[in-house]
Each structure stands twice: as structure tokens, then as C-alpha cells.
Enzyme design. Sequence first.
Site, PDB file in Angstrom:
ATOM      1  N   CYS A 377       0.932  -1.367   0.127  1.00 16.65           N
ATOM      2  CA  CYS A 377      -0.061   0.027   0.128  1.00 16.65           C
ATOM      3  C   CYS A 377       0.895   1.153  -0.024  1.00 16.65           C
ATOM      4  CB  CYS A 377      -0.808  -0.013   1.158  1.00 16.65           C
ATOM      5  SG  CYS A 377      -2.206  -1.076   1.146  1.00 16.65           S
ATOM      6  N   GLU A 411       2.053  -3.840  -5.815  1.00 18.75           N
ATOM      7  CA  GLU A 411       0.943  -4.897  -5.882  1.00 18.75           C
ATOM      8  C   GLU A 411      -0.222  -4.131  -6.472  1.00 18.75           C
ATOM      9  OE1 GLU A 411      -2.064  -5.995  -2.355  1.00 18.75           O
ATOM     10  OE2 GLU A 411      -0.115  -7.111  -2.156  1.00 18.75           O
TER      11      GLU A 411
END
Length: 521
Positions: A377, A411
Site C-alpha cells: 500500500c 501490488e
Amino acid sequence: MADSSVEIIEGCRLPVLRKNQENEDEWPLAEILSVKDIPGRKLYYVHYIDFNKRLDEWVTPDRLDMKKLQFPKKEAKTPTKNGLPGSRPSSPERDVVRMLFLGYFKSAYNIRVYLMCKRKAESVSLATQVTAATPVPSLPSSAEASQASVYPAMRDPSFSIKSREEHEQLTSLTTNGTTRRLIPSQPGRKRKNCGGTDEMVKVFQNNNPRCSTVFLPPGEDSQDSSDGIPSAPRMTGSLVSDRSHDDIVTRMKNIDCIELGRHRLKPWYFSPYPQELTTLPILYLCEFCLKYLKSLKCLQRHLVRAVLGLNKIINTLPTYSQNLCLLAKCFLDHKTLYYDTDPFLFYVMTEYDSKGFHIVGYFSKEKESTEDYNVACILTLPPYQRRGYGKLLIEFSYELSKVEGKTGTPEKPLSDLGLLSYRSYWSQTILEILMNLKSENGERPQITINEISEITSVKKEDVISTLQYLNLINYYKGQYILNLSEDIVEGHERAMQKRHLRIDPKCLHFTPKDWSKRGKW
């Protein structure tokens, strides 16, 4: 424009009045997600179709165009868990949200245990259904890689470059997903090879040093498509959310306002703070430990006790990281697991003044990633956006990967703002390398895709997708070439002049740890 004789229910669609970026009135189509009665009138929570969810808001009836009201269609019954018709498939994350509201969990430990048991049961069930492994596509061998020849930027009129749409070879660059690594790589300091081939890219620089032509071989695309459409969400990795399990609770913002230090923030998305705090007009956070409190008086008492040493500002690292994830979820829509933070490392950026350190943003990464993720994140808080902090965090994550001797990638899926930031960073980093190539002994400069990846620690798939995104790849005489035009060079130079915040690798003190040898985090 609302007609009181017609009842508006959840699921209805109709045009809703809003202001655009030019402060002009527009009537985009919106869906009614919720209706609530307050003394004297009704309020409607709307989601603007094809707009980002952060623009969702409560509107009054006078902003609704009832003339074009569309009632919801009856949905076909969907297969569900236990085979019961009409219900929807469940997921551990969705169950956690519902059980939080019902008060089943007393601590984050209970949630973590529940998720571990749930996932273990699902993995066992899934393993019984898998019958064959999916073959992993590979790049062409080095013998098949096309060799390039160099041409100046000013070409002969007969020099014809065909677009990639005219050639089937370029369609082999996949844009609808990702290739998963079947065998996790072994830990170590040795740099990973980005692929099984070492394709050569020859860079031609003529008398005009500002223009060059690069020949590029075929290869795999990144996990996000070159046209900016993210690939399907993945259930591996850290905090990936499966959008198919969204329900009406998580689709609506539940916090009106957050006060963090000297800033008041308007959340963009749902975040699972305790339900009793969602009815408050303002949620107060301690900017040092991110503890959430229900009133300004409670916050002041918390800070006084911290100054007197009666309680620690940061009680425990798990508590701080969980509070950080709860705050980040207010501004990240594609992340959903907020409590199991042990497998992750958190890097927090702050600004310092006479009153102390103030959080600007952060990124997290998995301690062990089998898919070469170097960021799970990443977030820059809204008051600090558009100042270069996001790109600075991205650059720092790649500097860590360089020290680790690995190539990395964020990601997926990336948010819209995250995709813009990464595309900008990748473009500037790759163009900087191509423009600084120098010829040796009078020979034309040469570089491979793998060399670019090793220099930057950017995964090869991201390098190729960035070149496609910049529209630099063309097809000529059985080879892929990349042509740097004058406009691209000038645009890159202007962008680099505005980029004042940079990471100095010489000041980085970091020793990678082998987390696979640690039995317990």
C-alpha cells in the site's frame, strides 16, 4: 426537480446536479445507494456512474431530475454459498465487516485468528478443485530475439514504420493479467534476473543528441494494461480487495470528517472504524500514534497524559500500524484487510517543525513476497498531495530494492492516482537512462531491457508497459523499435526541472533481513 408523488428507492438511477472542475453545472447519471430521513426532508446518498467513488455524496431532493428516473431492474437469482438461490457468495473480509458491526470481535487478535482459519479452509477446498496447472508463458529465447540496426531520427521518406495494430507479433504482449511465479525465489543478495532472455536494445544517436531511436524486442506486458485499465483484482499479497463482494455498507462513506493535527480531512471511502464513532460530526486522531478519539477534550487529555509520561504515544507497533491502516482505508478503495499487519513493514514519511513530526504519507511492503512486490500500500495524505511526496516514496521503495538486489513492482490493482504516480516515475526513470547513454569507441550505444531493469530495479514487465504507454514502440522489418522524439525529450526535461525532491542513495543506511529464516515475526 424532485416529484414528491414518486417514491425514490435504493437502486434507482437518475441525473443528479453537481459542479464540475470548471465550476459549471452538469447532470451525470447517478445511482441511489441509500435514503435517510431527517426532520423536514430526505437525503439521498448517490454514486455517480463512471465516476470515482470518492465523489459519492449526500444530496437534497432539489438536485434530482425526476423526469429521467429509472427504477431498478429485478436481478436474476445468483448461485451462492451452500447452493441457496438469491444469496451472494461470502468472503472472509466481508464477514469481518459485518461481524465488526455486530460486536463479535473483542480484539484484533480474534480477527486475525478468524481470517487465518477461514483462509485455510478455503485453500483446502480450492486445492481439491484444481485438476491441472496452467502453463506459464515464456519469452522467446535469445536465439529468437531480433537483432536491431540503427537508424537516425531523420529518416528517408521510404522508411515506413507500421503501427503495432498491423502486426500480430505485438499482440503477444499480454495486457489482461500477470504471470505468477510458480517457485518462490531463494533469498539472497544476488540480483534476480528479470527473464530468461537478455534481449538487446540498440540506441542510435545521430548528430542531434536530443533524438534517438531504440530497437526493442518483444516481451511480456506489465500486470496493468498499457491502456490504463487495471487488471483483475488478485487475492494474493497484502491488502487486495475483491470488488465482487462489495455490499451497501462498504460502498458508502461512514466518516464525515477527520481532524488530524492542524488538518481536517474529508474521507473518500469507507473505513471500518467502530460504529459508535461513525455518527460523530468529527473524528479526532492523535497525529503521533493515530489513536482515534470521539471528542476534542478526549484528544487533549490523551496528549497531556502522553506529555506527562502516563501513557506511551505509540503503545505497540501493531496498534500503530492498525491505526495507520484504518486511516489509509479512508483514501484507498482497493484495500480491505486492516488488522493482520505482522507480515508487513511500514515506512512512514513525516514533516518536522517546532511542534514535532507530522505524518505526510507511508508505504508498506511484505516481508516475504513470492511475486516480487516491493510495495503493498502507498498513500500520501490529501493535504500533502501534488508536492512530490508520492514520487519520493516510490523512489525510496526502489532504492530499498536496489540494496536488496531485487527487482520489484507495486501490488496490483493500483488506484487511479497510484497508477498516474507510478507511470510518471517509470517514464522519467527510463527516459533518463536512455537519454544519458553514451557511445564508446565510436560505436553505437547498446542496452538491454534486463540492464534497464537491473539499473532501476523496475521489473521488466513494467519497463515494457511504460514504453508502450508512451507510444514509443513501433514495428519495423521484423523488429520492435523505440523512437525518442523531440517533444518527448523536451517534456521529460521540463518534468525533471520540477522534480526537486529526490532520494540520495549515499544517505541510505539499510541492511536487508532474511525474513524466511525467522520462525516468528
